[in-house]
Design a protein around this motif. Structure first.
Motif, mmCIF file in Angstrom:
data_model
loop_
_atom_site.group_PDB
_atom_site.id
_atom_site.type_symbol
_atom_site.label_atom_id
_atom_site.label_comp_id
_atom_site.label_asym_id
_atom_site.label_seq_id
_atom_site.Cartn_x
_atom_site.Cartn_y
_atom_site.Cartn_z
ATOM 1 N N ARG A 233 22.648 74.822 38.692
ATOM 2 C CA ARG A 233 21.900 75.294 39.854
ATOM 3 C C ARG A 233 22.843 75.466 41.047
ATOM 4 O O ARG A 233 23.901 74.834 41.113
ATOM 5 C CB ARG A 233 20.800 74.297 40.221
ATOM 6 N N ALA A 234 22.416 76.280 41.997
ATOM 7 C CA ALA A 234 23.237 76.533 43.181
ATOM 8 C C ALA A 234 23.533 75.243 43.934
ATOM 9 O O ALA A 234 24.620 75.058 44.479
ATOM 10 C CB ALA A 234 22.523 77.527 44.103
ATOM 11 N N GLU A 235 22.552 74.319 43.962
ATOM 12 C CA GLU A 235 22.750 73.082 44.712
ATOM 13 C C GLU A 235 23.550 72.042 43.938
ATOM 14 O O GLU A 235 23.951 71.018 44.508
ATOM 15 C CB GLU A 235 21.400 72.486 45.140
ATOM 16 N N THR A 236 23.792 72.264 42.658
ATOM 17 C CA THR A 236 24.527 71.301 41.835
ATOM 18 C C THR A 236 26.008 71.638 41.723
ATOM 19 O O THR A 236 26.859 70.748 41.662
ATOM 20 C CB THR A 236 23.926 71.239 40.407
ATOM 21 N N ALA A 237 26.332 72.924 41.704
ATOM 22 C CA ALA A 237 27.696 73.376 41.421
ATOM 23 C C ALA A 237 28.719 72.812 42.396
ATOM 24 O O ALA A 237 29.788 72.326 41.994
ATOM 25 C CB ALA A 237 27.741 74.899 41.434
ATOM 26 N N GLY A 238 28.417 72.856 43.690
ATOM 27 C CA GLY A 238 29.374 72.361 44.682
ATOM 28 C C GLY A 238 29.627 70.876 44.561
ATOM 29 O O GLY A 238 30.756 70.406 44.717
ATOM 30 N N MET A 239 28.567 70.115 44.279
ATOM 31 C CA MET A 239 28.711 68.664 44.121
ATOM 32 C C MET A 239 29.621 68.341 42.942
ATOM 33 O O MET A 239 30.506 67.485 43.037
ATOM 34 C CB MET A 239 27.345 68.011 43.898
ATOM 35 N N LEU A 240 29.392 69.021 41.820
ATOM 36 C CA LEU A 240 30.199 68.777 40.631
ATOM 37 C C LEU A 240 31.653 69.165 40.864
ATOM 38 O O LEU A 240 32.580 68.405 40.539
ATOM 39 C CB LEU A 240 29.639 69.547 39.441
ATOM 40 N N ALA A 241 31.878 70.342 41.423
ATOM 41 C CA ALA A 241 33.245 70.807 41.672
ATOM 42 C C ALA A 241 33.981 69.864 42.617
ATOM 43 O O ALA A 241 35.153 69.539 42.421
ATOM 44 C CB ALA A 241 33.222 72.223 42.247
ATOM 45 N N LEU A 242 33.280 69.402 43.657
ATOM 46 C CA LEU A 242 33.882 68.483 44.624
ATOM 47 C C LEU A 242 34.259 67.163 43.960
ATOM 48 O O LEU A 242 35.366 66.645 44.150
ATOM 49 C CB LEU A 242 32.906 68.238 45.778
ATOM 50 N N ALA A 243 33.351 66.616 43.162
ATOM 51 C CA ALA A 243 33.621 65.348 42.495
ATOM 52 C C ALA A 243 34.788 65.476 41.515
ATOM 53 O O ALA A 243 35.657 64.595 41.448
ATOM 54 C CB ALA A 243 32.369 64.863 41.764
ATOM 55 N N CYS A 244 34.821 66.577 40.760
ATOM 56 C CA CYS A 244 35.912 66.791 39.802
ATOM 57 C C CYS A 244 37.250 66.939 40.520
ATOM 58 O O CYS A 244 38.271 66.401 40.077
ATOM 59 C CB CYS A 244 35.631 68.023 38.956
ATOM 60 N N LEU A 245 37.250 67.663 41.632
ATOM 61 C CA LEU A 245 38.476 67.857 42.402
ATOM 62 C C LEU A 245 38.989 66.534 42.953
ATOM 63 O O LEU A 245 40.182 66.222 42.861
ATOM 64 C CB LEU A 245 38.213 68.843 43.542
ATOM 65 N N LEU A 246 38.100 65.720 43.491
ATOM 66 C CA LEU A 246 38.518 64.428 44.032
ATOM 67 C C LEU A 246 39.004 63.492 42.928
ATOM 68 O O LEU A 246 39.929 62.703 43.133
ATOM 69 C CB LEU A 246 37.368 63.784 44.808
ATOM 70 N N TYR A 247 38.397 63.595 41.754
ATOM 71 C CA TYR A 247 38.871 62.792 40.620
ATOM 72 C C TYR A 247 40.314 63.166 40.283
ATOM 73 O O TYR A 247 41.167 62.304 40.083
ATOM 74 C CB TYR A 247 37.969 63.010 39.407
ATOM 75 N N GLU A 248 40.594 64.457 40.238
ATOM 76 C CA GLU A 248 41.942 64.920 39.890
ATOM 77 C C GLU A 248 42.966 64.499 40.947
ATOM 78 O O GLU A 248 44.129 64.282 40.618
ATOM 79 C CB GLU A 248 41.940 66.447 39.754
ATOM 80 N N THR A 249 42.534 64.371 42.199
ATOM 81 C CA THR A 249 43.483 63.999 43.247
ATOM 82 C C THR A 249 43.744 62.494 43.277
ATOM 83 O O THR A 249 44.580 62.031 44.067
ATOM 84 C CB THR A 249 42.971 64.433 44.626
ATOM 85 N N GLU A 251 41.241 60.059 43.722
ATOM 86 C CA GLU A 251 40.276 59.318 44.533
ATOM 87 C C GLU A 251 39.651 58.166 43.775
ATOM 88 O O GLU A 251 39.259 57.157 44.353
ATOM 89 C CB GLU A 251 39.163 60.266 45.017
ATOM 90 N N MET A 252 39.525 58.309 42.456
ATOM 91 C CA MET A 252 38.893 57.264 41.654
ATOM 92 C C MET A 252 39.948 56.442 40.905
ATOM 93 O O MET A 252 39.664 55.785 39.907
ATOM 94 C CB MET A 252 37.911 57.868 40.638
ATOM 95 N N GLY A 253 41.189 56.490 41.395
ATOM 96 C CA GLY A 253 42.274 55.773 40.755
ATOM 97 C C GLY A 253 43.136 56.705 39.937
ATOM 98 O O GLY A 253 42.828 57.879 39.753
ATOM 99 N N GLY A 254 44.228 56.231 39.441
ATOM 100 C CA GLY A 254 45.094 57.042 38.582
ATOM 101 C C GLY A 254 46.252 57.643 39.350
ATOM 102 O O GLY A 254 47.158 56.936 39.759
ATOM 103 N N VAL A 255 46.180 58.964 39.582
ATOM 104 C CA VAL A 255 47.291 59.719 40.170
ATOM 105 C C VAL A 255 47.852 59.044 41.410
ATOM 106 O O VAL A 255 47.094 58.701 42.299
ATOM 107 C CB VAL A 255 46.841 61.148 40.534
#
Length: 255
Positions: A233-249, A251-255
């Motif tokens: 949905r239009a309201e879901t896509a941005g949330m998912l993309a944002l969370a995935c991007l922060l994970y890769e950077t 934010e949730m540990g790792g890198v």
């Protein structure tokens, strides 16, 4: 613990004054009593643990117990550019993306936007959205409140693409390139750089983007990416993309 954002001038040397709706919330909603503690931030560089002392003429006075140096902001400044969705979906997008870590929001109108944009109502609408962002930032204990830009046309949005180090254009028909294919190499390459990276995530309306818009924004420098094998949905896509991007950077540990 409850948190409030106030204007920088409300910070004194030893006391902080809280007025308006925030003062009402302190006294009538939270029913704060003398000696109760809460957090106050100026949305810039200062945050303090304070003790409620008194209220007079609708203004709350709180004593600064200690200054705090907690930093809860992402290392990337991520903008959510969202084509105006129907109903109150934009409010949900702003609320949840603020909690996740978006730095700001850019509403825009694209070819398949269903909402009839009314410039006369824009100021009131941005005021409402800004209030939602502030409340979400307080709830999630952010260090700053995301800003809400005036609504842009598609042409205006295209002109802003070159201002960002990375622009992720979320497109439901994209099969080959997924979000991580672009984000992971970008994050790895940027690990040695100082300062926050500026990234924009572009999300379409309920009807998606027109083929012409896909060509125009990729020609401007954006990366066309998919968000998995399901249509969001239009309201879901941005949330998912944002969370995935922060994970890769990291934010949730790792890198």
């Amino acid at each position: 613990m409850q948190k409030y954002f106030v204007a920088p001038e409300q910070f004194g040397e030893h006391y902080i004054e809280i007025s308006g709706q925030d003062a009402h919330h302190v006294t009538h909603v939270m029913r704060t009593k003398e000696g109760d503690l809460f957090i106050v931030s100026d949305g810039e560089a200062r945050e303090a643990l304070v003790e409620y002392t008194s209220v007079e003429a609708g203004t709350v006075k709180a004593r600064i117990v200690e200054m705090r140096e907690l930093d809860r902001e992402p290392h990337y400044d991520i903008v959510i550019a969202q084509s105006l969705p129907k109903g109150d979906k934009m409010e949900l997008i702003i609320q949840k993306c603020t909690e996740i870590g978006a730095a700001s929001f850019v509403p825009f109108v694209s070819e398949r936007t269903v909402v009839q944009y009314d410039a006369k109502k824009e100021a009131k609408r941005i005021e409402r959205w800004s209030k939602i962002a502030k409340e979400a930032a307080e709830q999630s204990h952010r260090n700053r409140v995301p800003s809400i830009a005036p609504c842009m046309s598609w042409k205006q949005l295209l002109q802003h693409v070159s201002s960002y180090e990375l622009v992720l254009f979320c497109y439901e028909d994209e099969r080959g390139t997924q979000l991580r294919d672009i984000v992971h190499p970008f994050v790895m390459e940027r690990r040695e750089h100082k300062g926050n990276a500026k990234v924009m995530i572009v999300v379409g309306p309920e009807g998606g983007f027109a083929p012409r818009e896909v060509e125009e924004i990729t020609s401007a420098g954006a990366h066309c990416v998919g968000l998995g094998r399901r249509i969001l949905r239009a309201e879901t896509a941005g949330m998912l993309a944002l969370a995935c991007l922060l994970y890769e950077t990291g934010e949730m540990g790792g890198v």
